[in-house]
Design a protein around this motif. Structure first.
Motif, PDB file in Angstrom:
ATOM      1  N   UNK A 274       0.854  -1.188   0.000  1.00  0.00           N
ATOM      2  CA  UNK A 274       0.000   0.000   0.000  1.00  0.00           C
ATOM      3  C   UNK A 274       0.893   1.243   0.000  1.00  0.00           C
ATOM      4  N   UNK A 275       0.569   2.209  -0.860  1.00  0.00           N
ATOM      5  CA  UNK A 275       1.391   3.401  -1.028  1.00  0.00           C
ATOM      6  C   UNK A 275       0.599   4.638  -0.611  1.00  0.00           C
ATOM      7  N   UNK A 276       1.212   5.490   0.225  1.00  0.00           N
ATOM      8  CA  UNK A 276       0.644   6.791   0.577  1.00  0.00           C
ATOM      9  C   UNK A 276       1.409   7.853  -0.197  1.00  0.00           C
ATOM     10  N   UNK A 277       0.679   8.718  -0.925  1.00  0.00           N
ATOM     11  CA  UNK A 277       1.302   9.661  -1.848  1.00  0.00           C
ATOM     12  C   UNK A 277       0.824  11.077  -1.577  1.00  0.00           C
ATOM     13  N   UNK A 278       1.764  12.013  -1.600  1.00  0.00           N
ATOM     14  CA  UNK A 278       1.434  13.442  -1.553  1.00  0.00           C
ATOM     15  C   UNK A 278       1.411  13.943  -2.990  1.00  0.00           C
ATOM     16  N   UNK A 279       0.244  14.473  -3.414  1.00  0.00           N
ATOM     17  CA  UNK A 279       0.052  14.918  -4.792  1.00  0.00           C
ATOM     18  C   UNK A 279      -0.236  16.416  -4.837  1.00  0.00           C
ATOM     19  N   UNK A 280       0.308  17.054  -5.845  1.00  0.00           N
ATOM     20  CA  UNK A 280       0.186  18.500  -5.984  1.00  0.00           C
ATOM     21  C   UNK A 280      -0.991  18.839  -6.886  1.00  0.00           C
ATOM     22  N   UNK A 281      -2.082  19.356  -6.261  1.00  0.00           N
ATOM     23  CA  UNK A 281      -3.222  19.799  -7.043  1.00  0.00           C
ATOM     24  C   UNK A 281      -3.091  21.269  -7.418  1.00  0.00           C
ATOM     25  N   UNK A 282      -4.096  21.791  -8.065  1.00  0.00           N
ATOM     26  CA  UNK A 282      -4.043  23.180  -8.509  1.00  0.00           C
ATOM     27  C   UNK A 282      -4.093  24.151  -7.334  1.00  0.00           C
ATOM     28  N   UNK A 283      -5.077  23.974  -6.473  1.00  0.00           N
ATOM     29  CA  UNK A 283      -5.246  24.867  -5.325  1.00  0.00           C
ATOM     30  C   UNK A 283      -5.022  24.160  -3.991  1.00  0.00           C
ATOM     31  N   UNK A 284      -5.004  22.834  -4.003  1.00  0.00           N
ATOM     32  CA  UNK A 284      -4.861  22.068  -2.770  1.00  0.00           C
ATOM     33  C   UNK A 284      -3.807  20.984  -2.967  1.00  0.00           C
ATOM     34  N   UNK A 285      -3.344  20.439  -1.851  1.00  0.00           N
ATOM     35  CA  UNK A 285      -2.443  19.287  -1.872  1.00  0.00           C
ATOM     36  C   UNK A 285      -3.224  18.067  -1.394  1.00  0.00           C
ATOM     37  N   UNK A 286      -3.149  16.994  -2.182  1.00  0.00           N
ATOM     38  CA  UNK A 286      -3.896  15.788  -1.864  1.00  0.00           C
ATOM     39  C   UNK A 286      -2.987  14.716  -1.267  1.00  0.00           C
ATOM     40  N   UNK A 287      -3.554  13.934  -0.363  1.00  0.00           N
ATOM     41  CA  UNK A 287      -2.890  12.731   0.126  1.00  0.00           C
ATOM     42  C   UNK A 287      -3.772  11.544  -0.249  1.00  0.00           C
ATOM     43  N   UNK A 288      -3.218  10.638  -1.059  1.00  0.00           N
ATOM     44  CA  UNK A 288      -3.940   9.464  -1.537  1.00  0.00           C
ATOM     45  C   UNK A 288      -3.308   8.198  -0.986  1.00  0.00           C
ATOM     46  N   UNK A 289      -4.152   7.203  -0.736  1.00  0.00           N
ATOM     47  CA  UNK A 289      -3.693   5.858  -0.439  1.00  0.00           C
ATOM     48  C   UNK A 289      -4.122   4.945  -1.576  1.00  0.00           C
ATOM     49  N   UNK A 290      -3.153   4.218  -2.157  1.00  0.00           N
ATOM     50  CA  UNK A 290      -3.422   3.276  -3.232  1.00  0.00           C
ATOM     51  C   UNK A 290      -2.965   1.881  -2.823  1.00  0.00           C
ATOM     52  N   UNK A 291      -3.669   0.864  -3.311  1.00  0.00           N
ATOM     53  CA  UNK A 291      -3.104  -0.468  -3.196  1.00  0.00           C
ATOM     54  C   UNK A 291      -2.074  -0.650  -4.303  1.00  0.00           C
TER      55      UNK A 291
ATOM     56  N   UNK B  40      -7.651   3.671  -2.178  1.00  0.00           N
ATOM     57  CA  UNK B  40      -8.189   3.197  -0.900  1.00  0.00           C
ATOM     58  C   UNK B  40      -8.841   4.339  -0.144  1.00  0.00           C
ATOM     59  N   UNK B  41      -8.182   5.490  -0.130  1.00  0.00           N
ATOM     60  CA  UNK B  41      -8.704   6.663   0.585  1.00  0.00           C
ATOM     61  C   UNK B  41      -7.973   7.892   0.070  1.00  0.00           C
ATOM     62  N   UNK B  42      -8.539   9.070   0.332  1.00  0.00           N
ATOM     63  CA  UNK B  42      -7.870  10.320  -0.008  1.00  0.00           C
ATOM     64  C   UNK B  42      -8.448  11.442   0.843  1.00  0.00           C
ATOM     65  N   UNK B  43      -7.647  12.458   1.062  1.00  0.00           N
ATOM     66  CA  UNK B  43      -8.122  13.666   1.726  1.00  0.00           C
ATOM     67  C   UNK B  43      -7.232  14.823   1.292  1.00  0.00           C
ATOM     68  N   UNK B  44      -7.783  16.032   1.305  1.00  0.00           N
ATOM     69  CA  UNK B  44      -7.056  17.191   0.822  1.00  0.00           C
ATOM     70  C   UNK B  44      -6.541  18.029   1.974  1.00  0.00           C
ATOM     71  N   UNK B  45      -5.488  18.769   1.694  1.00  0.00           N
ATOM     72  CA  UNK B  45      -4.921  19.688   2.680  1.00  0.00           C
ATOM     73  C   UNK B  45      -4.706  21.040   2.007  1.00  0.00           C
ATOM     74  N   UNK B  46      -4.871  22.098   2.792  1.00  0.00           N
ATOM     75  CA  UNK B  46      -4.596  23.449   2.309  1.00  0.00           C
ATOM     76  C   UNK B  46      -3.709  24.153   3.319  1.00  0.00           C
ATOM     77  N   UNK B  47      -2.960  25.110   2.848  1.00  0.00           N
ATOM     78  CA  UNK B  47      -2.083  25.858   3.742  1.00  0.00           C
ATOM     79  C   UNK B  47      -2.888  26.591   4.812  1.00  0.00           C
ATOM     80  N   UNK B  48      -4.084  27.030   4.470  1.00  0.00           N
ATOM     81  CA  UNK B  48      -4.917  27.780   5.410  1.00  0.00           C
ATOM     82  C   UNK B  48      -5.469  26.888   6.518  1.00  0.00           C
ATOM     83  N   UNK B  49      -5.940  25.683   6.145  1.00  0.00           N
ATOM     84  CA  UNK B  49      -6.643  24.832   7.105  1.00  0.00           C
ATOM     85  C   UNK B  49      -5.721  23.914   7.898  1.00  0.00           C
ATOM     86  N   UNK B  50      -4.787  23.286   7.219  1.00  0.00           N
ATOM     87  CA  UNK B  50      -3.961  22.297   7.918  1.00  0.00           C
ATOM     88  C   UNK B  50      -2.468  22.487   7.715  1.00  0.00           C
TER      89      UNK B  50
END
Length: 408
Positions: A169-186, A192-202
């Motif tokens: 299982x791989x956890x990846x930090x991905x660069x989106x346009x306005x947000x940064x995503x963290x994805x889990x892939x098999x 498997x799962x994903x959630x977004x992060x922003x400089x303002x919120x987290x």
């Protein structure tokens, strides 16, 4: 001489067995004989067991504290290295990767498998017997174990960082346009799962680590706080416990005015983080809690190495003890060793209750008490040193070959 006044009475007593009875009272009974025999057997067995235990302890101490005076090089096998290839150890094997592909080589120099690809900036991450090779700023991650390919992941977004579990299982930090995503892939690339992060919120994720069983993910977030920097170390649970939590959030800790650029799981229930002024340990396989903090102050940490049981921090040292100080902690966050050495190190390996420090020119091996067991120069420059199942045997990778080093 005794005088018998009444011989007839005396003879009668003898005939009736009175004297035999009296003399038998002076000897042990049948039950006493059995008990004495059992005690003798018990004492004899205990004595033999004690001798065996002492002999085994003596052999173990001799094996544990054995010092080596020479290295014998055996079973040399030629290999082909590309100009930009990098090598690392994986489960007793050798992984070689470059912009063009990745391959697995056994200690005999035999190529077990080879996978081709095209990458601009290949990065390799390992866990157990699994290796994942991804392209920084690219979209693909190739997941393999020592037996061969497990799958390929296409992220669709630029890769900034990633890590892999022992299951692939791989956890990846991905660069989106306005947000940064963290994805889990098999390993096959399924989300498997994903959630977004922003400089303002987290904040922005500057490092990430996944537990070997893929249930926990640790993320170090950096964000501004009233004109200063602040770091939050957060844990996310993707097992059954975390299903009812928002974004699978399990626990977290904030460090005002501190940058935490490195987080790493040691095993399924132990994690540590290194900042610019301390090292922090966390424990728990569901909702990790802070276990210990050690402040380093103004001391500069030169490098960090770890296994599933130990963490080693290397500091420059200005005393006569040595050019560098190695501080070792166990997975409970307890300081277990402070030792010194003079050589530059490419890598420090904790394996089989030994500490292996090496660079391309020399090798230093000590036990967990800091006792030096071997120190010598290599005959030819070494790119990678891989431990085997035998504590005195290692696989060396040079520019042109794979060779077995036996210490005597």
């Amino acid at each position: 001489m005794a005088e018998v006044r009444d011989f007839a009475s005396y003879a009668e007593k003898v005939n009736n067995g009175n004297y035999s009875q009296r003399s038998s009272e002076d000897e042990p009974s049948y039950k006493e004989k059995i008990r004495n025999h059992k005690l003798a057997v018990l004492f004899r067995t205990a004595g033999i067991a004690l001798v065996v235990v002492l002999l085994v302890a003596l052999i173990y101490l001799s094996w544990r504290d054995k010092e080596y005076s020479e290295a014998l090089l055996e079973n040399e096998a030629p290999i082909t290295n590309g100009l930009d290839s990098k090598v690392l150890g994986l489960g007793g094997h050798v992984i070689q990767y470059s912009k063009d592909g990745v391959s697995c080589i056994n200690p005999s120099g035999q190529v077990l498998w080879n996978q081709t690809y095209e990458m601009q900036n290949p990065i390799a991450r390992t866990c157990g017997s699994v290796v994942a090779v991804g392209d920084y700023n690219g979209h693909n991650i190739y997941v393999n174990n020592t037996s061969g390919s497990m799958g390929v992941i296409d992220t669709n977004l630029p890769i900034r960082d990633f890590c892999v579990s022992s299951q692939g299982v791989v956890a990846v930090v991905l660069d989106g346009t306005d947000v940064t995503w963290i994805y889990l892939y098999d390993a096959q690339g399924n989300t498997i799962a994903n959630f977004k992060t922003t400089m303002k919120d987290s904040g922005y994720p500057i490092d990430i680590s996944i537990s070997p069983n893929a249930e926990l993910v640790c993320v170090s977030y950096l964000y501004p706080d009233e004109g200063a920097l602040k770091t939050s170390v957060a844990f996310f649970n993707f097992g059954s416990v975390g299903q009812n939590s928002i974004d699978n959030y399990a626990s977290g800790y904030e460090y005002p005015g501190v940058v935490v650029p490195y987080v790493q799981f040691m095993n399924t229930s132990s994690c540590f983080a290194v900042s610019d002024d301390r090292v922090m340990f966390y424990t728990g396989d569901q909702k990790p809690v802070s276990q210990a903090d050690y402040f380093t102050g103004e001391e500069q940490i030169k490098s960090v190495f770890n296994s599933e049981s130990y963490v080693g921090l290397v500091f420059p040292n200005s005393t006569t003890d040595g050019a560098y100080r190695l501080q070792v902690y166990n997975d409970k966050g307890e300081s277990v060793l402070t030792t010194y050495f003079d050589m530059e190190c490419s890598e420090i390996i904790f394996n089989n209750k030994q500490i292996i420090i090496y660079n391309e020119d020399e090798c230093l091996i000590m036990d967990m008490n800091g006792h030096v067991k071997y120190h010598d120069k290599f005959e030819v420059p070494v790119r990678t040193m891989v431990p085997t199942g035998v504590r005195s045997k290692f696989t060396l990778v040079t520019a042109n070959s794979v060779v077995t080093m036996n210490l005597k």
